[in-house]
Design an enzyme around this catalytic site. Structure first.
Site, PDB file in Angstrom:
ATOM      1  N   ILE A 126       0.858  -1.185   0.000  1.00 39.75           N
ATOM      2  CA  ILE A 126       0.000   0.000   0.000  1.00 39.75           C
ATOM      3  C   ILE A 126       0.889   1.228   0.000  1.00 39.75           C
ATOM      4  CG2 ILE A 126      -0.341  -0.114   2.531  1.00 39.75           C
ATOM      5  CD1 ILE A 126      -3.312   0.937   1.449  1.00 39.75           C
ATOM      6  N   GLU A 248      -5.879  -1.822  10.073  1.00 44.24           N
ATOM      7  CA  GLU A 248      -4.415  -1.759  10.108  1.00 44.24           C
ATOM      8  C   GLU A 248      -3.931  -1.446  11.529  1.00 44.24           C
ATOM      9  OE1 GLU A 248      -2.940   0.952   7.187  1.00 44.24           O
ATOM     10  OE2 GLU A 248      -0.842   0.690   7.784  1.00 44.24           O
ATOM     11  N   GLN A 342      17.316  -3.147  29.393  1.00 39.66           N
ATOM     12  CA  GLN A 342      18.083  -2.719  30.570  1.00 39.66           C
ATOM     13  C   GLN A 342      18.399  -3.913  31.472  1.00 39.66           C
ATOM     14  OE1 GLN A 342      19.160   0.286  30.699  1.00 39.66           O
ATOM     15  NE2 GLN A 342      20.095   0.303  32.724  1.00 39.66           N
ATOM     16  N   GLY A 346      24.617  -5.348  29.138  1.00 34.50           N
ATOM     17  CA  GLY A 346      25.296  -5.168  27.846  1.00 34.50           C
ATOM     18  C   GLY A 346      24.803  -6.134  26.782  1.00 34.50           C
ATOM     19  N   THR A 371       1.293   8.289  12.893  1.00 29.89           N
ATOM     20  CA  THR A 371       2.149   8.368  14.095  1.00 29.89           C
ATOM     21  C   THR A 371       1.265   8.408  15.345  1.00 29.89           C
ATOM     22  OG1 THR A 371       2.143  10.780  14.152  1.00 29.89           O
ATOM     23  CG2 THR A 371       3.870   9.751  12.818  1.00 29.89           C
TER      24      THR A 371
HETATM   25  C1  LIG Z   1       9.528   1.032   8.203  1.00 34.35           C
HETATM   26  C2  LIG Z   1       8.418   1.859   7.653  1.00 34.35           C
HETATM   27  C3  LIG Z   1       7.452   1.263   6.858  1.00 34.35           C
HETATM   28  C4  LIG Z   1       6.436   2.035   6.312  1.00 34.35           C
HETATM   29  N1  LIG Z   1       5.534   1.440   5.469  1.00 34.35           N
HETATM   30  C5  LIG Z   1       4.672   2.226   4.774  1.00 34.35           C
HETATM   31  C6  LIG Z   1       3.845   1.673   3.750  1.00 34.35           C
HETATM   32  O1  LIG Z   1       3.847   0.463   3.495  1.00 34.35           O
HETATM   33  N2  LIG Z   1       3.041   2.513   3.045  1.00 34.35           N
HETATM   34  C7  LIG Z   1       2.992   3.848   3.297  1.00 34.35           C
HETATM   35  O2  LIG Z   1       2.240   4.540   2.627  1.00 34.35           O
HETATM   36  N3  LIG Z   1       3.756   4.416   4.270  1.00 34.35           N
HETATM   37  C8  LIG Z   1       4.596   3.629   4.993  1.00 34.35           C
HETATM   38  N4  LIG Z   1       5.394   4.186   5.966  1.00 34.35           N
HETATM   39  C9  LIG Z   1       5.326   5.614   6.195  1.00 34.35           C
HETATM   40  C10 LIG Z   1       4.700   6.013   7.525  1.00 34.35           C
HETATM   41  O3  LIG Z   1       3.324   5.753   7.529  1.00 34.35           O
HETATM   42  C11 LIG Z   1       5.054   7.507   7.741  1.00 34.35           C
HETATM   43  O4  LIG Z   1       6.438   7.556   7.998  1.00 34.35           O
HETATM   44  C12 LIG Z   1       4.254   8.130   8.854  1.00 34.35           C
HETATM   45  O5  LIG Z   1       2.893   8.253   8.503  1.00 34.35           O
HETATM   46  C13 LIG Z   1       4.797   9.516   9.255  1.00 34.35           C
HETATM   47  O6  LIG Z   1       4.972  10.334   8.152  1.00 34.35           O
HETATM   48  P1  LIG Z   1       6.368  11.104   7.925  1.00 34.35           P
HETATM   49  O7  LIG Z   1       7.437  10.085   7.995  1.00 34.35           O
HETATM   50  O8  LIG Z   1       6.259  11.916   6.705  1.00 34.35           O
HETATM   51  O9  LIG Z   1       6.514  12.038   9.192  1.00 34.35           O
HETATM   52  P2  LIG Z   1       5.905  13.547   9.368  1.00 34.35           P
HETATM   53  O10 LIG Z   1       4.489  13.563   8.931  1.00 34.35           O
HETATM   54  O11 LIG Z   1       6.855  14.505   8.748  1.00 34.35           O
HETATM   55  O12 LIG Z   1       5.968  13.684  10.944  1.00 34.35           O
HETATM   56  C14 LIG Z   1       7.149  14.053  11.659  1.00 34.35           C
HETATM   57  C15 LIG Z   1       6.769  14.284  13.129  1.00 34.35           C
HETATM   58  O13 LIG Z   1       5.817  15.344  13.202  1.00 34.35           O
HETATM   59  C16 LIG Z   1       4.685  14.903  13.901  1.00 34.35           C
HETATM   60  N5  LIG Z   1       3.472  15.510  13.363  1.00 34.35           N
HETATM   61  C17 LIG Z   1       3.079  15.622  12.070  1.00 34.35           C
HETATM   62  N6  LIG Z   1       1.877  16.196  11.994  1.00 34.35           N
HETATM   63  C18 LIG Z   1       1.482  16.467  13.278  1.00 34.35           C
HETATM   64  C19 LIG Z   1       0.325  17.033  13.867  1.00 34.35           C
HETATM   65  N7  LIG Z   1      -0.717  17.428  13.141  1.00 34.35           N
HETATM   66  N8  LIG Z   1       0.279  17.153  15.213  1.00 34.35           N
HETATM   67  C20 LIG Z   1       1.297  16.710  15.985  1.00 34.35           C
HETATM   68  N9  LIG Z   1       2.418  16.160  15.493  1.00 34.35           N
HETATM   69  C21 LIG Z   1       2.506  16.021  14.147  1.00 34.35           C
HETATM   70  C22 LIG Z   1       4.656  13.395  13.688  1.00 34.35           C
HETATM   71  O14 LIG Z   1       3.866  12.755  14.684  1.00 34.35           O
HETATM   72  C23 LIG Z   1       6.122  13.072  13.770  1.00 34.35           C
HETATM   73  O15 LIG Z   1       6.502  12.955  15.126  1.00 34.35           O
HETATM   74  C24 LIG Z   1       6.383   3.426   6.579  1.00 34.35           C
HETATM   75  C25 LIG Z   1       7.336   4.008   7.413  1.00 34.35           C
HETATM   76  C26 LIG Z   1       8.351   3.257   7.936  1.00 34.35           C
HETATM   77  C27 LIG Z   1       9.386   3.925   8.790  1.00 34.35           C
END
Ligand SMILES: Cc1cc2nc3c(=O)[nH]c(=O)nc-3n(C[C@H](O)[C@H](O)[C@H](O)COP(=O)(O)OP(=O)(O)OC[C@H]3O[C@@H](n4cnc5c(N)ncnc54)[C@H](O)[C@@H]3O)c2cc1C
Length: 383
Positions: A126, A248, A342, A346, A371
């Protein structure tokens, strides 16, 4: 002092038999290859067809579409067994894609794709996240404009689980760039194999989940049949995502609780064996208190999770409760696993110890599928 063994309310004999077959399969077919999968950053394609043969894929999809005809409880068993074995296979994402097709696909789409997903011949991914749009899906730029009976897709996605092996991608695109906010988003199914203009980028180097296939993917004037749109009309993508995200998020909660329980179990064993100051670590009150806290939190998590599973099985799990489960259970998992590291000293930092891998693998649970901060926003909207 003996304790009564806790039994999940949704567990039954059929599920116990299924769990036994999954528990036999994982050490035999997956565990011997897991180290190599970590090095190559993805499972073997054959692992998918082996999982399909044993009935581990699409367990909760009706038999008429090639699934096993079970319920989410069968999915939960698979997720728990994989989590306890510390195996990072992308079957959770695969199931999510199947559920989008099941919910919004027409008969032809369901019959065309679901049986091949159930056999593991087609791996599902996805793709929502883009380099400049994660939490804020309004910002997605990948576009699909109509050209006769096709869409022409341009753009890129990042962090895509199963990206490299994916034969079927549920892709979030802007079909109407002029529509305000989230209104112009649609979901289109991409049949990715040998598709002109489609390209898989590098495997991304992660701090954990090394065996999980995570990639960037690119679309350059990719022509996709208009018949691959999910749903009756364009512009329904965001509401479709909102409807499916509880599935999900619940699945992530299942993995979080299973990991928490496993962390407590392996750490309890470790502290009984490891000696310091002439006695096993468990003889220190701090060790017992920390593990008592972890075990209690894991149990609280389990009871809440089981309630969410029951609600889902009854068709009553709402988005807010699913967000609570995703946020609280994954935060709890990370607290427990960190405490267990913890208690290993180590050795807890050495990747040859399962607890170290669990620690690195758990961290992403608080980040993906929305998130935990976004989960709190969702819960906050209900106040
Ligand atoms: C290993 C891995 C697998 C993944 N697999 C998929 C996948 O299969 N398909 C897919 O589509 N995506 C996937 N993702 C993406 C994942 O869903 C996103 O990384 C996630 O939704 C966060 O988006 P971002 O990384 O752009 O962070 P950002 O949106 O830039 O967020 C950065 C920080 O800002 C905070 N933040 C942002 N907006 C707000 C708000 N309104 N209020 C408070 N805090 C906020 C966030 O909580 C976070 O702490 C994957 C990510 C990883 C690391």
């Amino acid at each position: 002092m003996s304790t009564v063994t806790y039994q999940s309310s949704w567990m039954n004999d059929d599920l116990r038999i299924f769990r036994k077959s999954v528990r036999q399969f994982i050490p035999r077919e997956f565990a011997p290859h897991h180290e190599r999968w970590c090095q190559q950053h993805r499972p073997d394609a054959e692992a998918w067809t082996a999982a399909g043969r044993v009935g581990m894929l699409l367990t909760d999809v009706p038999e008429e579409y090639g699934g096993a005809g079970g319920t989410f409880a069968h999915e939960a068993v698979v997720i728990e067994e994989l989590a306890q074995a510390g195996i990072n296979f992308g079957s959770g994402v695969h199931s999510i894609v199947a559920h989008y097709i099941l919910a919004y696909g027409n008969q032809e789409q369901k019959r065309k794709w679901l049986p091949r997903m159930a056999s593991g011949e087609l791996v599902g991914a996805i793709a929502m996240t883009e380099p400049t749009a994660g939490s804020d899906l309004q910002g997605i730029k990948t576009s699909a404009h109509r050209d006769g009976d096709h869409f022409v897709v341009n753009g890129s996605k990042t962090f895509i689980t199963n990206g490299c092996l994916a034969g079927l991608i549920c892709l979030a695109v802007k079909t109407d760039p002029k529509a305000a906010g989230l209104k112009g988003i649609s979901l289109i199914i991409i049949e990715a194999k040998n598709l002109p203009g489609y390209r898989v980028g590098r495997s991304l180097e992660k701090i954990g989940r090394h065996a999980q296939d995570t990639c960037e993917i690119f679309f350059d004037d990719v022509r996709v049949p208009a018949a691959n749109l999910l749903g009756p009309a364009e512009g329904k993508g965001f509401s479709q995502m909102m409807e499916q995200l509880p599935y999900e998020r619940l699945a992530i909660g299942v993995g979080a609780v299973a990991t928490s329980e496993q962390a407590v179990a392996i750490t309890t064993k470790y502290v009984k064996e490891r000696m310091a100051f002439g006695k096993p670590l468990i003889d220190f009150q701090n060790t017992r208190f920390k593990l008592a806290e972890c075990k209690t939190e894991a149990r609280i998590g389990r009871v809440f999770l089981d309630d969410c599973i029951e609600r889902y099985l009854a068709g009553q799990l709402d988005g807010v409760t699913a967000a609570m489960a995703k946020y609280w259970l994954t935060d709890c998992e990370c607290r427990i696993v960190d405490e267990c590291v913890q208690l290993h000293g180590g050795y807890g930092y050495m990747t040859e110890y399962p607890i170290a891998r669990m620690w690195a693998d758990s961290r992403v649970e608080r980040i993906y599928a929305g998130t935990n901060e976004i989960m709190k926003e969702v819960i906050g909207w209900s106040l």
